[in-house]
Design an enzyme around this catalytic site. Structure first.
Site, PDB file in Angstrom:
ATOM      1  N   ARG A   1      14.514  10.512  -0.108  1.00 34.81           N
ATOM      2  CA  ARG A   1      14.542  10.122  -1.742  1.00 34.81           C
ATOM      3  C   ARG A   1      13.013  10.792  -1.912  1.00 34.81           C
ATOM      4  O   ARG A   1      12.881  10.903  -3.278  1.00 34.81           O
ATOM      5  CB  ARG A   1      14.016   8.520  -1.371  1.00 34.81           C
ATOM      6  CG  ARG A   1      14.291   7.772  -2.846  1.00 34.81           C
ATOM      7  CD  ARG A   1      14.597   6.359  -2.474  1.00 34.81           C
ATOM      8  NE  ARG A   1      13.888   6.090  -1.225  1.00 34.81           N
ATOM      9  CZ  ARG A   1      12.788   5.199  -1.061  1.00 34.81           C
ATOM     10  NH1 ARG A   1      12.091   4.991  -1.958  1.00 34.81           N
ATOM     11  NH2 ARG A   1      12.392   4.793   0.137  1.00 34.81           N
TER      12      ARG A   1
ATOM     13  N   CYS B   1       0.592  -3.841  16.823  1.00 35.66           N
ATOM     14  CA  CYS B   1      -0.840  -4.055  15.949  1.00 35.66           C
ATOM     15  C   CYS B   1      -1.542  -5.171  16.761  1.00 35.66           C
ATOM     16  O   CYS B   1      -2.651  -5.181  17.097  1.00 35.66           O
ATOM     17  CB  CYS B   1      -1.027  -4.223  14.516  1.00 35.66           C
ATOM     18  SG  CYS B   1       0.625  -5.335  13.925  1.00 35.66           S
TER      19      CYS B   1
ATOM     20  N   HIS C   1      -6.033  -8.870  11.771  1.00 38.38           N
ATOM     21  CA  HIS C   1      -5.086  -9.752  12.582  1.00 38.38           C
ATOM     22  C   HIS C   1      -6.371 -10.660  13.466  1.00 38.38           C
ATOM     23  O   HIS C   1      -7.005 -10.092  14.265  1.00 38.38           O
ATOM     24  CB  HIS C   1      -4.393  -9.219  13.542  1.00 38.38           C
ATOM     25  CG  HIS C   1      -3.012  -8.920  12.959  1.00 38.38           C
ATOM     26  ND1 HIS C   1      -2.841  -8.936  11.336  1.00 38.38           N
ATOM     27  CD2 HIS C   1      -2.007  -8.082  13.387  1.00 38.38           C
ATOM     28  CE1 HIS C   1      -1.422  -8.251  11.167  1.00 38.38           C
ATOM     29  NE2 HIS C   1      -1.143  -7.774  12.527  1.00 38.38           N
TER      30      HIS C   1
END
Lengths: 348, 348, 348, 348
Positions: free
Chosen positions: C39, C149, C242
């Site tokens: 795309r 992560c 986080h």
């Protein structure tokens, strides 16, 4: 009164869910069918849709089987349309042709000269367009639309001022809620600690729709109101409730006290008729310097009243105020339902 | 150049911390003293203040002993004032009398006819008021103020337009960040999922300050600019970065392209002098339809540039655009520092 | 050293953009190609991608033409993969086979026995798997992965404790940032005024990856660490960073002071080698009772350090603490880059 | 039944307002007096208090004159205390001595051996302490307390498990709403885009209160339950609704299905008695993988039910689940009111 059977088109989205929630226990309407796109048709509603509202899903809805959007399969007299505009363009006429009253929140037909763009407190007489529409199009049913969410909140506040003083110029800057873009419309990463000074297509709607709404229906034609509108639309981090800073030049002089008095005394047709979804009063005036606020005022009148505050003189315009309304209740599903109530009550 | 000794008054608050952060490694200035209210005086800075910035506290600051706000105890030539206005009113003259240059972010003296209300890119010649001020008041030092945060961002964008076309009417609706109210100014419960359409005292400042800033200094007196300003201020849920919707009637006709071109080519005195804190360019133009946005544009030019976008025609005003700037850097601490840099560079 | 040519696969997404941002001015690496899905291929990067970071897009990137993900068209020695796992599964081997070093953030190959799951401070010796991998698969290149992560932040904090005392049981409850789900992963309507106590697939990764990471490489095989892990993952309304509440039963007794001391003194291979992206120290200990906090600590060490705080005894576990790290820098793009730096520095 | 006259102490704060809101139209209680600190006493309530709730202020409250906290001036049988603990320590005994039943949300007397720490669904028999209390202290009235907000939500979920299987170890990590700190407790600048891994004094309360609540009243003494509790408390950006990740080791084996079944079937004394504020069911089980969520589940059962979800096995503990409850309704004002309802219904 025998209950009127109603269905919801586009039942799985955010506005569709508002329809379902607001129709629960409705004194006029009995929800008989839920319809949605082919992806959902044939599934249990509870499987086809994630329920987005904090109000719980009404009893029985979870088990309903979602139907396709085919007039032949829908058992109802009125259909509420929560369809995206591109879909509404094709689907709504199919229903109107087959004799359904389509009470639509979509923008597809709002600008058509023979389609009412209706706010029952503001222009109930525009229902007269239905006759024209049926004649023009040879439909047994009809389409009735409600305006864009930002416009409804705005136009409801304009009505008493327009009637009493006339409006020359209207300037509005909006701070709009996230739900206006649909459940997935604004990624959280786009809006956290942020404001987006742009909402695609919104300013055009707010600049044109009020002129039709406040227009006069004469001999089957709406003659638009004649004033200038400038709108600038911003997206802010609120879940529901569009807040608008409004600035007006009036045709005749008026003080903030005059304006406040008009707001407080305003009643529209729905209040006079006692329509079930009509808030009374429709316009709430708050005297505190820091109201209205979305979190505290959006649910006023069950989400159907608008709240105005900070009515004061301006150094450029004659008058300014802030106005707030719930965008998916007063500004969408509740608006269509109130339109349908007026239609039914008028015996149309 | 020998470093100039500087101190910060009101060093423990949010703007005070911005001063400390921005002064780290400054090529002109050496931070020698931190002063604060009696509650903090005598304590280690690390004990007296909670550090509010995400940038780490500069080395050595934690161990500094906070001084009282007594000119006799401060070893500096310039003092940066991050004081609340009520305190600044009493304290700043004490320092000016004793020969300090007070570069102040407080509003206490902004309206005094002999006190410069300075944005170095906009009205550097207003530094000429210092002579008048010293003469009037018999001070060895002086007070130089920067405008209110919302005003600075706005006025910096107005400057090239005002010079090129003149301004007849100015309308601004702001969406302001939380830090503008100080660290504890807005409770989280007040703003979560909310907008507050009111900021006490803010609209008055934004409606008056631009006229002095854009005024002409003639024979020791600033003759205010002559146009009408209307401001409506809203608090939104952003940490830093004031966003403003601006609407202007110009004295002479200009197209959006003209305006954009002026913005892009604009340089002020600080850019010409290469002042250390001067952003270059001072005005950034974004072409995307949805910019500027606080989270993405507030740190442009190290927080000292403003960002404009959505420059377009309006149906009521000649021109409209959105402008954004960092309210505690460009709009507060960075503003005072740039003022002091100009003062030093001019050899005053 | 001659710069190593590197490319980014999946360059238009959030992690892809972090790669681009972190590679700007990198002392080892020169970014030569950007590749993305069909795309985007063939378009200017500025047209193919919305830039999501508050750090500005590096010079020249906007004009780069995005390439297809075809090894034949990519001019680089190392490719950084920010691909979704389903795409990575097919694409990464194509590059490895053609001789590229694939430094991948995707989860597709993390569990393969011959693929290093690498944190340079924790298990640099696992690079030894590359020989095995090349032999097994007959590739000229190889795949090196970094962990999930949440796992990276956690495992980096575990390393000094595991080496000194051994770990018997590990319990972690995470409060994870929105960016971890990708730019459009969490709708704003899902998270405003809310917490979501579930992240699909996350708990499984956090419960398994640490065991491989802390495992021993012996004769070409990683023997997993042998302890129990329980993870519960929540999504909260933070943009990046986080935060994890960690609870540990150690194999040998240790006091909070012992643990704090180990954290403070910890250096890994990257710090010893002085790798460009290596934070020093890698673990920052905060003594305040209310740290670490995402907004204030995520950018510690340029986003590559983790911050621990609230180290204390627990009534059930031996020790508990809170740990925080930047999920798209230390936990994703920065992790892959540090892996590649180690690879280069080791002369592999 | 003749209505019981009730008053609210600390009526201007957040919890005080919840009392006022929940008492409107109450079938047992008639609100006769509002009392607050000297600063507010003598003022109209509408002048003394900013109304913080999104529910509108009940009719007539605005005009009420706030009284001083002097037993002699209060016309009521029961007083609800929303006082800060430091004030409650002195004021509550004054009322108890004068014959008032003090239903208190303050922590001041929760640990006293002769004061019930009551959750009507959990330990209604602890009301038996009142006799002991009156005898010990020679009071005509008494003090009944409800637990800390986090504890109530937790302990209500523990009750069926404790009775059926016994509890050996309990581990909880909370993500708590802003309102728990009072209206001004958490500055917006502290929590925007952030989590704070610390709430002063909270962990101690959550680690001790459940043991008294689940304790056995024998011969006038509560024998504490005997298990270990570990609590870690975090503040997140939600307005209302504490979410808790709960991990339990049971004394006897049980499957997630057993636990779910117990939750679903649980009824307490208030449900059996049909107390007006009692939710039925008190525990709602959601089967979706991502529930409960604060915004969607906090108002379940009018804010008085708790919602559990994600009931599953854990690799360290026997069972884990997430639980959510409204912290200022179920966790504060509603808790005290339910306590008073039980007291009245029991004819005490």
């Amino acid at each position: 009164m025998k209950p009127v059977k109603v269905a919801v088109l586009g039942a799985t989205g955010m506005v569709g869910q508002r329809f379902i929630s607001l129709l629960e226990g409705h004194p006029y309407f009995r929800l008989t069918d839920l319809a949605a796109s082919e992806r959902s048709a044939g599934k249990r509603y509870g499987d086809a849709a994630s329920w987005y509202l904090s109000e719980p899903m009404p009893e029985g809805i979870r088990e309903s089987v979602v139907k396709a959007m085919d007039p032949g399969g829908i058992d109802a007299d009125i259909v509420f349309s929560a369809l995206p505009s591109s879909v509404a363009r094709d689907v709504e006429p199919l229903f109107a042709r087959e004799g359904f009253v389509v009470a639509s929140n979509a923008s597809a037909y709002r600008k058509e000269p023979d389609v009412p763009l209706l706010i029952p407190e503001v222009n109930p007489e525009h229902l007269g367009l239905i006759e024209v529409q049926k004649r023009n199009r040879g439909w047994d049913g009809c389409i009735i639309t409600n305006p864009n969410c930002t416009t409804i909140v705005l136009a409801l506040s304009l009505k008493p001022l327009y009637d009493a003083f006339g409006i020359k110029r209207l300037h509005v800057v909006s701070m709009q809620a996230l739900s206006g873009a649909g459940y997935s419309g604004v990624p959280s990463m786009a809006i956290i600690d942020n404001v987006i000074p742009y909402i695609g297509g919104e300013e055009e709607k707010v600049e044109s729709e009020p002129l039709k709404i406040l227009g006069k229906l004469q001999e089957g034609v709406v003659k638009n109101a004649d004033f200038t509108v400038s709108a600038s639309c911003n997206r802010v981090q609120t879940s529901d409730g569009h807040l608008e800073s409004v600035f007006i030049d009036l045709a005749e002089p008026a003080s903030p006290e005059d304006v406040e008095d008009l707001f407080r005394r305003f009643k529209g047709e729905p209040q006079k008729l006692g329509l079930p979804t009509a808030p009374d009063p429709p316009i709430i005036v708050r005297g505190e310097p820091d109201r209205p606020q979305p979190r505290f005022d959006r649910m006023a009148g069950g989400g159907m009243a608008i709240t105005v505050g900070r009515i004061r003189r301006d150094s450029i315009f004659d008058i300014k105020y802030s106005v707030l309304g719930h965008n998916t209740i007063r500004g969408a599903a509740g608006a269509s339902i109130l339109n349908a109530e007026l239609f039914v009550e008028k015996g149309l």
